[in-house]
Motif scaffolding. Structure first.
Motif, short mmCIF file in Angstrom:
data_model
loop_
_atom_site.label_atom_id
_atom_site.label_comp_id
_atom_site.label_asym_id
_atom_site.label_seq_id
_atom_site.Cartn_x
_atom_site.Cartn_y
_atom_site.Cartn_z
N PRO A 63 64.70 52.68 34.05
CA PRO A 63 64.52 53.77 33.10
C PRO A 63 63.40 54.71 33.54
CG PRO A 63 63.56 51.76 32.23
CD PRO A 63 64.28 51.38 33.49
N THR A 64 63.48 55.95 33.06
CA THR A 64 62.46 56.94 33.41
C THR A 64 61.14 56.60 32.74
OG1 THR A 64 62.93 58.38 31.53
CG2 THR A 64 64.27 58.70 33.52
N LEU A 65 60.09 57.28 33.18
CA LEU A 65 58.78 57.06 32.58
C LEU A 65 58.82 57.36 31.09
CD1 LEU A 65 55.77 56.42 32.89
CD2 LEU A 65 55.40 58.84 33.39
N ASP A 70 52.79 37.04 22.06
CA ASP A 70 53.25 38.15 21.21
C ASP A 70 53.40 39.46 21.98
OD1 ASP A 70 50.57 38.52 21.71
OD2 ASP A 70 50.07 39.18 19.68
N ILE A 71 53.51 39.37 23.32
CA ILE A 71 53.55 40.56 24.15
C ILE A 71 54.81 40.56 25.02
CG2 ILE A 71 52.46 41.79 26.07
CD1 ILE A 71 50.89 42.09 23.52
N ARG A 72 55.46 41.71 25.08
CA ARG A 72 56.48 41.98 26.09
C ARG A 72 55.87 42.99 27.04
NH1 ARG A 72 60.36 46.35 26.01
NH2 ARG A 72 61.86 46.08 27.72
N LEU A 73 55.80 42.68 28.31
CA LEU A 73 55.13 43.53 29.30
C LEU A 73 56.14 44.23 30.19
CD1 LEU A 73 52.60 44.59 30.73
CD2 LEU A 73 52.57 42.47 32.07
N VAL A 74 55.99 45.54 30.31
CA VAL A 74 56.78 46.33 31.25
C VAL A 74 55.80 46.96 32.24
CG1 VAL A 74 58.32 48.30 31.53
CG2 VAL A 74 58.56 46.81 29.52
N TYR A 75 56.05 46.74 33.51
CA TYR A 75 55.18 47.24 34.59
C TYR A 75 55.91 48.34 35.34
CZ TYR A 75 52.77 47.16 39.17
OH TYR A 75 52.11 47.49 40.33
N GLU A 104 61.38 57.32 29.06
CA GLU A 104 62.14 56.27 28.37
C GLU A 104 61.28 55.03 28.18
OE1 GLU A 104 66.69 57.42 29.80
OE2 GLU A 104 65.45 56.11 31.05
N CYS A 105 60.45 54.73 29.15
CA CYS A 105 59.51 53.61 29.00
C CYS A 105 58.50 53.91 27.90
CB CYS A 105 58.79 53.35 30.32
SG CYS A 105 59.82 52.63 31.62
N PHE A 106 58.05 55.16 27.80
CA PHE A 106 57.15 55.55 26.71
C PHE A 106 57.81 55.24 25.35
CE2 PHE A 106 54.71 59.29 28.91
CZ PHE A 106 54.11 58.38 29.76
N ASN A 107 59.07 55.64 25.21
CA ASN A 107 59.75 55.47 23.93
C ASN A 107 59.95 54.00 23.58
OD1 ASN A 107 59.93 58.24 23.61
ND2 ASN A 107 62.02 58.39 24.40
N ASP A 108 60.04 53.17 24.60
CA ASP A 108 60.25 51.73 24.39
C ASP A 108 58.95 51.00 24.11
OD1 ASP A 108 61.87 49.36 24.41
OD2 ASP A 108 61.07 48.89 26.38
N ALA A 109 57.81 51.62 24.45
CA ALA A 109 56.51 50.93 24.37
C ALA A 109 55.83 51.14 23.02
CB ALA A 109 55.60 51.42 25.49
N ASP A 110 55.00 50.17 22.67
CA ASP A 110 54.10 50.32 21.53
C ASP A 110 52.72 50.77 21.98
OD1 ASP A 110 55.88 49.27 19.43
OD2 ASP A 110 55.68 47.36 20.50
N VAL A 111 52.35 50.36 23.20
CA VAL A 111 51.00 50.62 23.74
C VAL A 111 51.13 50.92 25.23
CG1 VAL A 111 48.69 49.67 24.12
CG2 VAL A 111 49.97 49.02 22.07
N LEU A 112 50.33 51.86 25.72
CA LEU A 112 50.25 52.15 27.15
C LEU A 112 48.92 51.67 27.70
CD1 LEU A 112 51.19 53.77 29.77
CD2 LEU A 112 49.84 55.67 28.81
N VAL A 113 48.94 51.07 28.88
CA VAL A 113 47.73 50.83 29.66
C VAL A 113 47.89 51.62 30.95
CG1 VAL A 113 46.22 49.13 30.74
CG2 VAL A 113 47.53 48.49 28.71
N ALA A 114 46.96 52.53 31.22
CA ALA A 114 47.11 53.42 32.38
C ALA A 114 45.74 53.90 32.85
CB ALA A 114 48.01 54.61 32.04
N ASP A 115 45.76 54.74 33.88
CA ASP A 115 44.54 55.28 34.47
C ASP A 115 44.46 56.78 34.20
OD1 ASP A 115 44.08 52.71 35.65
OD2 ASP A 115 45.54 53.23 37.21
N ILE A 116 43.38 57.39 34.66
CA ILE A 116 43.24 58.84 34.52
C ILE A 116 44.32 59.51 35.37
CG2 ILE A 116 41.75 60.83 34.90
CD1 ILE A 116 40.86 58.98 32.61
N SER A 117 45.26 60.14 34.71
CA SER A 117 46.38 60.81 35.37
C SER A 117 47.15 61.57 34.31
CB SER A 117 47.30 59.80 36.08
OG SER A 117 48.00 59.03 35.11
#
Length: 271
Positions: A148-150, A104-109, A152-165
């Motif tokens: 795509p820009t960062l 149930d996941i589409r992953l964008v790295y 644009e990736c935000f707008n396409d995503a439902d959830v973000l996984v990231a680090d302190i930044s």
């Protein structure tokens, strides 16, 4: 001084900032960061100007669909050698394997452009992740270039996984759920206190064993939703007046102060 982003990294409260007449930050979080660091910045020298660059980030709308799009955007390894700086080495490959194993996941790295330039371990982990995604094929993707820009990736995503930044603070503009890996050895409560931008994140362990439980929460009632909206104003400033208006006001005030400080103008070309 105005930085290239808002984050809880040490660069956002650098003692060198004392050389500037004013330090411009996005919101109250930036002001508190300097106070907490105790680097000699006077509160009166800090101006909250918002973050107008985020105007193109779309807010969350409606429930997550049948397939959840997860954006994994880890930061790079940095110059300090801190093993908690980036999740890509200790958590990245296992996180990606677990996400790809779900139906149930589409992953964008989208890795930081400097990933692997300092640490061989980071370079190997990045290569492993790219290989896993290449083998998995569509609809998963690695974003290696500028498009795509960062955002644009935000707008396409439902959830973000990231680090302190600054990626965290920028994504919070969307009010969507986000996940941060706690690699510091601190308790989760202490981690949230130390890094306010992760204050309303779902916190992941280094082995990504909490992942399924976190995604279940997000798909369910998303208990951190209301708190994220409050954190957004703390980190990025109030929504009214809008950030561009606040930034323009700060620019005008800085110009007027400079003119007042140097009332006598030398004619162009004069000695």
């Amino acid at each position: 001084f105005i930085g290239h982003g808002d984050s809880d990294k040490a660069a956002s409260s650098n003692p060198f900032s004392k050389v500037y007449t004013e330090i411009w930050v996005a919101g109250p979080g930036g002001r508190d960061r300097y106070s907490k660091a105790g680097v000699g910045i006077h509160d009166d020298d800090i101006v909250e100007v918002g973050r107008p660059q985020l105007g193109g980030i779309a807010p969350a709308s409606g429930p997550i669909g049948e397939r959840m799009t997860v954006l994994y955007a880890p930061t790079w390894e940095g110059w300090t050698g801190d093993p908690a700086h980036t999740s890509i080495v200790r958590t990245g490959p296992e996180l990606v394997r677990r996400l790809l194993a779900r139906g149930d996941i589409r992953l964008v790295y989208k890795p930081h452009p400097l990933t692997g330039t300092v640490s061989l371990g980071a370079a190997k982990a990045d290569a492993t992740i790219r290989s896993l995604l290449a083998r998995a094929g569509a609809p998963h993707a690695t974003v290696a270039g500028t498009a795509p820009t960062l955002y644009e990736c935000f707008n396409d995503a439902d959830v973000l996984v990231a680090d302190i930044s600054s990626v965290l603070s920028d994504f919070i503009a969307s009010e969507k759920p986000y996940v941060v890996t706690n690699l510091t050895g601190l308790s989760d409560d202490a981690f949230r206190s130390e890094f306010p931008s992760a204050g309303e994140a779902y916190l992941l362990d280094s082995g990504a064993e909490r992942l399924d439980a976190i995604l279940t929460q997000i798909r369910g009632d998303d208990p951190l939703a209301a708190a994220r909206r409050r954190l957004k104003e703390y980190l990025l400033g109030a929504s009214t007046p809008d950030a561009m208006s606040r930034f323009a006001t700060a620019v005008d005030a800085a110009y007027d102060a400079a003119v007042a400080a140097i009332p006598r103008r030398v004619a162009a070309g004069a000695g």
